[in-house]
Scaffold this motif. Structure first.
Motif, PDB file in Angstrom:
ATOM      1  N   PHE A 188       0.801  -1.232   0.000  1.00  0.00           N
ATOM      2  CA  PHE A 188       0.000   0.000   0.000  1.00  0.00           C
ATOM      3  C   PHE A 188       0.833   1.282   0.000  1.00  0.00           C
ATOM      4  CE2 PHE A 188      -2.805  -3.244   1.628  1.00  0.00           C
ATOM      5  CZ  PHE A 188      -3.991  -2.978   0.966  1.00  0.00           C
ATOM      6  N   ILE A 189       2.006   1.271   0.633  1.00  0.00           N
ATOM      7  CA  ILE A 189       2.791   2.499   0.732  1.00  0.00           C
ATOM      8  C   ILE A 189       3.214   2.950  -0.664  1.00  0.00           C
ATOM      9  CG2 ILE A 189       4.886   3.580   1.687  1.00  0.00           C
ATOM     10  CD1 ILE A 189       2.775   2.879   3.831  1.00  0.00           C
ATOM     11  N   GLY A 190       3.859   2.060  -1.410  1.00  0.00           N
ATOM     12  CA  GLY A 190       4.219   2.363  -2.800  1.00  0.00           C
ATOM     13  C   GLY A 190       2.965   2.461  -3.654  1.00  0.00           C
ATOM     14  N   GLY A 191       2.155   1.400  -3.587  1.00  0.00           N
ATOM     15  CA  GLY A 191       0.826   1.443  -4.188  1.00  0.00           C
ATOM     16  C   GLY A 191       0.736   1.308  -5.696  1.00  0.00           C
ATOM     17  N   HIS A 192       1.867   1.092  -6.387  1.00  0.00           N
ATOM     18  CA  HIS A 192       1.834   1.039  -7.857  1.00  0.00           C
ATOM     19  C   HIS A 192       2.585  -0.160  -8.430  1.00  0.00           C
ATOM     20  CE1 HIS A 192       0.684   5.169  -6.947  1.00  0.00           C
ATOM     21  NE2 HIS A 192       0.162   5.249  -8.158  1.00  0.00           N
ATOM     22  N   SER A 193       2.872  -1.172  -7.606  1.00  0.00           N
ATOM     23  CA  SER A 193       3.531  -2.401  -8.076  1.00  0.00           C
ATOM     24  C   SER A 193       4.823  -2.120  -8.831  1.00  0.00           C
ATOM     25  CB  SER A 193       2.592  -3.210  -8.996  1.00  0.00           C
ATOM     26  OG  SER A 193       1.358  -3.439  -8.375  1.00  0.00           O
ATOM     27  N   GLY A 253      -9.773   0.918  11.787  1.00  0.00           N
ATOM     28  CA  GLY A 253     -10.412   2.122  11.261  1.00  0.00           C
ATOM     29  C   GLY A 253     -11.195   1.834   9.994  1.00  0.00           C
ATOM     30  N   GLY A 254     -10.841   0.765   9.306  1.00  0.00           N
ATOM     31  CA  GLY A 254     -11.528   0.344   8.090  1.00  0.00           C
ATOM     32  C   GLY A 254     -11.202  -1.122   7.856  1.00  0.00           C
ATOM     33  N   PHE A 255     -11.997  -1.798   7.052  1.00  0.00           N
ATOM     34  CA  PHE A 255     -11.849  -3.250   6.924  1.00  0.00           C
ATOM     35  C   PHE A 255     -10.886  -3.668   5.816  1.00  0.00           C
ATOM     36  CE2 PHE A 255     -16.203  -2.774   8.778  1.00  0.00           C
ATOM     37  CZ  PHE A 255     -15.876  -3.232  10.037  1.00  0.00           C
ATOM     38  N   GLY A 256     -10.300  -2.711   5.132  1.00  0.00           N
ATOM     39  CA  GLY A 256      -9.260  -3.042   4.165  1.00  0.00           C
ATOM     40  C   GLY A 256      -9.783  -3.346   2.783  1.00  0.00           C
ATOM     41  N   THR A 257      -8.863  -3.720   1.915  1.00  0.00           N
ATOM     42  CA  THR A 257      -9.172  -3.866   0.495  1.00  0.00           C
ATOM     43  C   THR A 257      -8.964  -5.297   0.000  1.00  0.00           C
ATOM     44  OG1 THR A 257      -6.940  -3.458  -0.326  1.00  0.00           O
ATOM     45  CG2 THR A 257      -8.228  -1.525   0.216  1.00  0.00           C
ATOM     46  N   ILE A 258      -8.657  -6.213   0.918  1.00  0.00           N
ATOM     47  CA  ILE A 258      -8.388  -7.596   0.511  1.00  0.00           C
ATOM     48  C   ILE A 258      -9.587  -8.487   0.867  1.00  0.00           C
ATOM     49  CG2 ILE A 258      -6.672  -9.464   0.567  1.00  0.00           C
ATOM     50  CD1 ILE A 258      -5.369  -6.755   0.026  1.00  0.00           C
ATOM     51  N   ILE A 259      -9.955  -9.312  -0.079  1.00  0.00           N
ATOM     52  CA  ILE A 259     -11.047 -10.271   0.121  1.00  0.00           C
ATOM     53  C   ILE A 259     -10.505 -11.634  -0.293  1.00  0.00           C
ATOM     54  CG2 ILE A 259     -13.382 -10.947  -0.616  1.00  0.00           C
ATOM     55  CD1 ILE A 259     -13.703  -8.001  -1.649  1.00  0.00           C
ATOM     56  N   SER A 260     -10.776 -12.668   0.485  1.00  0.00           N
ATOM     57  CA  SER A 260     -10.464 -13.999  -0.049  1.00  0.00           C
ATOM     58  C   SER A 260     -11.747 -14.819  -0.061  1.00  0.00           C
ATOM     59  CB  SER A 260      -9.324 -14.677   0.720  1.00  0.00           C
ATOM     60  OG  SER A 260      -9.714 -15.034   2.007  1.00  0.00           O
ATOM     61  N   THR A 266       0.000 -11.762  -8.584  1.00  0.00           N
ATOM     62  CA  THR A 266       0.165 -11.838  -7.134  1.00  0.00           C
ATOM     63  C   THR A 266       0.292 -10.423  -6.568  1.00  0.00           C
ATOM     64  OG1 THR A 266       1.343 -13.000  -5.385  1.00  0.00           O
ATOM     65  CG2 THR A 266       2.701 -12.009  -7.128  1.00  0.00           C
ATOM     66  N   SER A 267       0.581 -10.361  -5.286  1.00  0.00           N
ATOM     67  CA  SER A 267       0.771  -9.101  -4.561  1.00  0.00           C
ATOM     68  C   SER A 267      -0.555  -8.357  -4.397  1.00  0.00           C
ATOM     69  CB  SER A 267       1.834  -8.224  -5.220  1.00  0.00           C
ATOM     70  OG  SER A 267       2.318  -7.289  -4.273  1.00  0.00           O
ATOM     71  N   LEU A 268      -0.471  -7.203  -3.764  1.00  0.00           N
ATOM     72  CA  LEU A 268      -1.688  -6.522  -3.304  1.00  0.00           C
ATOM     73  C   LEU A 268      -1.388  -5.072  -2.975  1.00  0.00           C
ATOM     74  CD1 LEU A 268      -1.383  -6.438   0.197  1.00  0.00           C
ATOM     75  CD2 LEU A 268      -1.267  -8.858  -0.374  1.00  0.00           C
ATOM     76  N   GLY A 269      -2.449  -4.332  -2.710  1.00  0.00           N
ATOM     77  CA  GLY A 269      -2.283  -2.968  -2.213  1.00  0.00           C
ATOM     78  C   GLY A 269      -1.939  -1.944  -3.276  1.00  0.00           C
ATOM     79  N   ALA A 270      -2.182  -2.271  -4.542  1.00  0.00           N
ATOM     80  CA  ALA A 270      -1.826  -1.349  -5.622  1.00  0.00           C
ATOM     81  C   ALA A 270      -3.069  -0.696  -6.206  1.00  0.00           C
ATOM     82  CB  ALA A 270      -1.068  -2.097  -6.716  1.00  0.00           C
ATOM     83  N   VAL A 271      -2.848   0.281  -7.087  1.00  0.00           N
ATOM     84  CA  VAL A 271      -3.969   0.954  -7.745  1.00  0.00           C
ATOM     85  C   VAL A 271      -4.778  -0.027  -8.597  1.00  0.00           C
ATOM     86  CG1 VAL A 271      -3.048   3.307  -7.773  1.00  0.00           C
ATOM     87  CG2 VAL A 271      -2.412   1.734  -9.606  1.00  0.00           C
ATOM     88  N   ARG A 285      -7.510 -14.898  -3.730  1.00  0.00           N
ATOM     89  CA  ARG A 285      -7.308 -13.668  -2.965  1.00  0.00           C
ATOM     90  C   ARG A 285      -7.394 -12.489  -3.930  1.00  0.00           C
ATOM     91  NH1 ARG A 285      -1.610 -12.507  -0.529  1.00  0.00           N
ATOM     92  NH2 ARG A 285      -1.342 -11.757  -2.663  1.00  0.00           N
ATOM     93  N   LEU A 286      -8.317 -11.610  -3.627  1.00  0.00           N
ATOM     94  CA  LEU A 286      -8.549 -10.438  -4.464  1.00  0.00           C
ATOM     95  C   LEU A 286      -8.083  -9.193  -3.713  1.00  0.00           C
ATOM     96  CD1 LEU A 286      -9.970  -8.773  -6.772  1.00  0.00           C
ATOM     97  CD2 LEU A 286     -12.098  -9.027  -5.473  1.00  0.00           C
ATOM     98  N   SER A 287      -7.194  -8.431  -4.340  1.00  0.00           N
ATOM     99  CA  SER A 287      -6.806  -7.133  -3.807  1.00  0.00           C
ATOM    100  C   SER A 287      -7.527  -6.089  -4.639  1.00  0.00           C
ATOM    101  CB  SER A 287      -5.290  -6.953  -3.901  1.00  0.00           C
ATOM    102  OG  SER A 287      -4.949  -5.614  -3.593  1.00  0.00           O
ATOM    103  N   VAL A 288      -8.444  -5.382  -4.016  1.00  0.00           N
ATOM    104  CA  VAL A 288      -9.274  -4.425  -4.746  1.00  0.00           C
ATOM    105  C   VAL A 288      -8.498  -3.123  -4.941  1.00  0.00           C
ATOM    106  CG1 VAL A 288     -11.447  -3.142  -4.730  1.00  0.00           C
ATOM    107  CG2 VAL A 288     -11.347  -5.470  -3.772  1.00  0.00           C
ATOM    108  N   GLY A 289      -8.469  -2.654  -6.171  1.00  0.00           N
ATOM    109  CA  GLY A 289      -7.783  -1.411  -6.505  1.00  0.00           C
ATOM    110  C   GLY A 289      -8.757  -0.243  -6.613  1.00  0.00           C
TER     111      GLY A 289
END
Ligand SMILES: *Cc1c(COP(=O)(O)O)cnc(C)c1O
Length: 380
Positions: free
Chosen positions: A204-209, A299-306, A330-335, A357-361
């Protein structure tokens, strides 16, 4: 120049929200200074000042990232070459014959590192179910490293960090939380009593793979010095370009997370009711096993769903192959949204074979749903 940075009285998370800090932090506010931290590709510096050699003394570019993330987490941050380099530096602090507590569900890299050290007789590893708070509390009494990951990868179990952090632990023991999935916007482990909050900045910090990075934040000067010394000795230093990109990426973390999280809630609910899906795991769903703790702690439930596709591994793979908008990656937390079958990864064979595992952008949520629904129907 240094004095204009990090002016806690002017700009910090004490007086401003984290959303503002991550935009404004890590900048030199001196007249004439560039607004953005410069990319400083230096191994060495002219002698006579604080910096001599970057592996020991850092660079202005690394330090901008450390300042921003440290402010978000509420401590002093150290940037590393990758999330795994950051984790390895924490493990490096352990005395001989240490006991490590590790969640039953966690990032496969940390499990692999723990197992490799155990095989060489460096330490003993005990796995504990993420949600078994009583077992964690009991384990805290004699463990040297309590390694938590919450929400966990990929089953998204939420640990009761407040209760576990408050449990008595052995003198000198380290309690560390892998905060990669939550990010400091949804959870600040140091405030809950952890000694270390760790992030894979790759996500998430970088956020752009487009980079690898890791960050450890602590609020104890001795632990900070020890980790910094380990970074020097092992050379697990971050790349300068990577830090520059991570700073650029983190500026939009608030927006990216809010948008993706909103979409994830919608998608999780729809997946939960989909005929081709047998189980949907998302901490925000009321039926989720650790929903109550998640609601209280995050604070929020995040962007990952499995979720598990009805049918076998092949059925799940064909859902991935049918995607047109979501990336099969693979990987997660990107746009960009990414999805993959986790049991297909070496070391992850214990997972349900059809778990995706789905990382929602940050794409349009209705477009994401159309893509998912169509892929699920095509496979089913
Ligand atoms: C990706 C990840 C790591 C490892 O980070 P790298 O940057 O890939 O080394 C650790 N923990 C979690 C939860 C991750 O998702």
């Amino acid at each position: 120049m240094e004095s204009k940075r990090n002016r806690a009285d002017e700009l910090s998370t004490e007086s401003w929200s984290i959303e503002s800090w991550l935009v404004a932090g890590g900048r030199d506010r001196s007249p004439g200074a560039p607004l953005n931290v410069p990319l400083v590709p230096a191994s060495n510096f002219v002698l006579g000042e604080r910096r001599a050699y970057s592996r020991d003394d850092g660079t202005p570019t690394w330090e901008a990232l450390e300042e921003i993330v440290g402010g978000m987490e509420g401590g002093d941050a150290l940037a590393f070459a990758s999330g795994m380099a950051a984790i390895a530096a924490v493990f490096e602090q352990l005395p001989g014959s240490a006991t490590i507590l590790l969640p039953d569900d966690c990032y496969q890299g940390v499990a692999g590192l723990a197992a490799a050290g155990e095989a060489r007789g460096r330490w003993r590893v005990r796995r504990i179910a993420v949600a078994d708070t009583a077992a964690w509390i009991e384990g805290c009494r004699d463990a040297d490293l309590i390694w938590l990951e919450s929400p966990s990868n990929p089953l998204l179990a939420v640990a009761d960090l407040r209760a576990i952090c408050a449990a008595p632990r052995k003198e000198g023991a380290i309690l560390a939380v892998d905060n990669t999935f939550a990010t400091p916007l949804n959870q600040r482990p140091l405030q809950l009593g952890a000694n270390i909050s760790m992030l894979s900045a790759t996500k998430f910090i970088g956020g752009h793979s487009d980079l690898l990075g890791g960050i450890v934040t602590v609020n104890d000067p001795r632990l900070y010095a020890a980790l910094r010394h380990t970074r020097e000795l092992t050379g697990a230093t971050p790349g300068t370009l990577e830090c520059f990109l991570a700073v650029r990426g983190v500026r939009t973390l608030g927006l990216r997370l809010a948008r993706a999280q909103e979409s994830a809630a919608v998608l999780a609910e729809r997946l939960n009711g989909h005929a081709s899906v047998s189980i949907t795991r998302y901490p925000g769903l009321p039926g989720h096993a650790t929903h109550a703790v998640a609601r209280e702690q995050l604070g929020g439930f995040g962007t990952i769903i499995s979720f598990d596709v009805r049918g076998d591994a092949e059925a799940a793979e064909s859902v991935c192959s049918a995607l047109r908008l979501i990336q099969h990656a693979t990987s997660l937390g990107a746009v960009e949204s990414t999805m993959e079958r986790r049991a297909g990864i070496p070391g992850q064979e214990h997972l349900p074979p059809s778990l995706l595992r789905l990382s929602v952008g940050i794409e349009n949520a209705e477009d994401l749903w159309r893509d998912l629904d169509r892929a699920l129907r095509a496979a089913g």
